[in-house]
Design a protein around this motif. Sequence first.
Motif, PDB file in Angstrom:
ATOM      1  N   LEU A  98       0.825  -1.207   0.000  1.00  0.00           N
ATOM      2  CA  LEU A  98       0.000   0.000   0.000  1.00  0.00           C
ATOM      3  C   LEU A  98       0.858   1.256   0.000  1.00  0.00           C
ATOM      4  CD1 LEU A  98      -2.943  -0.761   2.468  1.00  0.00           C
ATOM      5  CD2 LEU A  98      -3.029  -0.590  -0.019  1.00  0.00           C
ATOM      6  N   ALA A  99       1.872   1.291   0.854  1.00  0.00           N
ATOM      7  CA  ALA A  99       2.725   2.480   0.933  1.00  0.00           C
ATOM      8  C   ALA A  99       3.419   2.746  -0.403  1.00  0.00           C
ATOM      9  CB  ALA A  99       3.750   2.299   2.049  1.00  0.00           C
ATOM     10  N   THR A 100       3.955   1.704  -1.012  1.00  0.00           N
ATOM     11  CA  THR A 100       4.644   1.873  -2.297  1.00  0.00           C
ATOM     12  C   THR A 100       3.690   2.357  -3.381  1.00  0.00           C
ATOM     13  OG1 THR A 100       6.165   0.086  -1.691  1.00  0.00           O
ATOM     14  CG2 THR A 100       6.083   0.723  -4.009  1.00  0.00           C
ATOM     15  N   PHE A 101       2.547   1.717  -3.468  1.00  0.00           N
ATOM     16  CA  PHE A 101       1.575   2.084  -4.507  1.00  0.00           C
ATOM     17  C   PHE A 101       1.057   3.502  -4.302  1.00  0.00           C
ATOM     18  CE2 PHE A 101      -2.607   2.406  -6.367  1.00  0.00           C
ATOM     19  CZ  PHE A 101      -2.499   1.732  -7.575  1.00  0.00           C
ATOM     20  N   GLN A 102       0.724   3.844  -3.065  1.00  0.00           N
ATOM     21  CA  GLN A 102       0.117   5.157  -2.814  1.00  0.00           C
ATOM     22  C   GLN A 102       1.107   6.297  -3.049  1.00  0.00           C
ATOM     23  OE1 GLN A 102      -2.801   3.517   0.763  1.00  0.00           O
ATOM     24  NE2 GLN A 102      -1.993   5.582   0.905  1.00  0.00           N
ATOM     25  N   VAL A 103       2.331   6.143  -2.589  1.00  0.00           N
ATOM     26  CA  VAL A 103       3.325   7.211  -2.788  1.00  0.00           C
ATOM     27  C   VAL A 103       3.602   7.405  -4.273  1.00  0.00           C
ATOM     28  CG1 VAL A 103       5.736   7.839  -2.414  1.00  0.00           C
ATOM     29  CG2 VAL A 103       4.366   6.973  -0.512  1.00  0.00           C
ATOM     30  N   ALA A 104       3.809   6.306  -4.990  1.00  0.00           N
ATOM     31  CA  ALA A 104       4.091   6.417  -6.431  1.00  0.00           C
ATOM     32  C   ALA A 104       2.893   6.991  -7.181  1.00  0.00           C
ATOM     33  CB  ALA A 104       4.467   5.048  -6.986  1.00  0.00           C
ATOM     34  N   SER A 105       1.694   6.551  -6.827  1.00  0.00           N
ATOM     35  CA  SER A 105       0.499   7.039  -7.514  1.00  0.00           C
ATOM     36  C   SER A 105       0.260   8.516  -7.224  1.00  0.00           C
ATOM     37  CB  SER A 105      -0.722   6.221  -7.088  1.00  0.00           C
ATOM     38  OG  SER A 105      -0.564   4.871  -7.443  1.00  0.00           O
ATOM     39  N   PHE A 106       0.478   8.940  -5.987  1.00  0.00           N
ATOM     40  CA  PHE A 106       0.269  10.347  -5.646  1.00  0.00           C
ATOM     41  C   PHE A 106       1.225  11.243  -6.425  1.00  0.00           C
ATOM     42  CE2 PHE A 106       1.541  14.014  -3.061  1.00  0.00           C
ATOM     43  CZ  PHE A 106       0.328  14.658  -2.949  1.00  0.00           C
ATOM     44  N   ALA A 134       1.580  12.101   4.273  1.00  0.00           N
ATOM     45  CA  ALA A 134       0.151  11.789   4.408  1.00  0.00           C
ATOM     46  C   ALA A 134      -0.182  10.418   3.838  1.00  0.00           C
ATOM     47  CB  ALA A 134      -0.680  12.873   3.714  1.00  0.00           C
ATOM     48  N   GLN A 135       0.419  10.076   2.719  1.00  0.00           N
ATOM     49  CA  GLN A 135       0.142   8.769   2.118  1.00  0.00           C
ATOM     50  C   GLN A 135       0.628   7.627   3.014  1.00  0.00           C
ATOM     51  OE1 GLN A 135      -1.662   8.137  -0.495  1.00  0.00           O
ATOM     52  NE2 GLN A 135      -1.931  10.254  -1.157  1.00  0.00           N
ATOM     53  N   LEU A 136       1.770   7.791   3.660  1.00  0.00           N
ATOM     54  CA  LEU A 136       2.272   6.755   4.553  1.00  0.00           C
ATOM     55  C   LEU A 136       1.372   6.593   5.778  1.00  0.00           C
ATOM     56  CD1 LEU A 136       6.119   7.482   4.420  1.00  0.00           C
ATOM     57  CD2 LEU A 136       4.853   5.675   3.232  1.00  0.00           C
ATOM     58  N   LEU A 137       0.910   7.724   6.322  1.00  0.00           N
ATOM     59  CA  LEU A 137       0.013   7.654   7.479  1.00  0.00           C
ATOM     60  C   LEU A 137      -1.320   7.003   7.110  1.00  0.00           C
ATOM     61  CD1 LEU A 137       0.651  11.149   9.120  1.00  0.00           C
ATOM     62  CD2 LEU A 137       1.480   8.920   9.886  1.00  0.00           C
ATOM     63  N   VAL A 138      -1.844   7.356   5.956  1.00  0.00           N
ATOM     64  CA  VAL A 138      -3.114   6.760   5.514  1.00  0.00           C
ATOM     65  C   VAL A 138      -2.936   5.269   5.255  1.00  0.00           C
ATOM     66  CG1 VAL A 138      -4.792   6.727   3.635  1.00  0.00           C
ATOM     67  CG2 VAL A 138      -4.064   8.899   4.617  1.00  0.00           C
ATOM     68  N   ALA A 139      -1.810   4.868   4.685  1.00  0.00           N
ATOM     69  CA  ALA A 139      -1.552   3.443   4.465  1.00  0.00           C
ATOM     70  C   ALA A 139      -1.544   2.686   5.789  1.00  0.00           C
ATOM     71  CB  ALA A 139      -0.224   3.255   3.737  1.00  0.00           C
TER      72      ALA A 139
END
Length: 204
Positions: A98-106, A134-139
Amino acid sequence: MIRKVRTIVEMSDRPTIRPATLLGLALGGVLLGHAVTYRLLLPDAHARATELAHTGHGYLTGANTLGFLAVVAALAAMFLGRLLRGETPTASVVAWRLATFQVASFAALEVLERLGSASGFDRMVPLLLIGVTAQLLVAGLVVLLVRFAIRTAAVVADLAVHGTAAWPHPPQVAARPEMDPWCPTRAAAAVVPPGRAPPVLRSC
């Protein structure tokens, strides 16, 4: 029939997560982290709305609703997967993906939005710093929701098969003899050291 249900529920745990389920969780996580980022970057609602409109974020109203529904559907799928097939994804695996996908997607989303709207790359550095955090916290928050859904499904499975939930039982403490205020020797006689005869006491 009961034996078949027992076999299904008591299958060995599978530390996997289906791609469609992961995509649903990540989609909702990216959009939630995106909203948190802009609220932190631009606390004023008018300034935030102006910035979002200027940088090509007009699609967010429908996308946020879609992301919320995707997360709910993904959590429901994980709940049913644990309940019916014994699937238990490893929390560390889910968190890392999740962290990898969300950071890259953002990051990709912000670049594409500014390229599409020709608004330039002003404030990209603070945006990315706040956005990645924020993406890491949300993940991490999504992983907690996943763990809750899995544990709830495990409790429901135990209730369906054994009739009792696997909740930890509190330790039992031996009751101490009560002291009779009118006869103190009665309580003392109830506690006898091992290997010794009880003392001779007068009864009250």
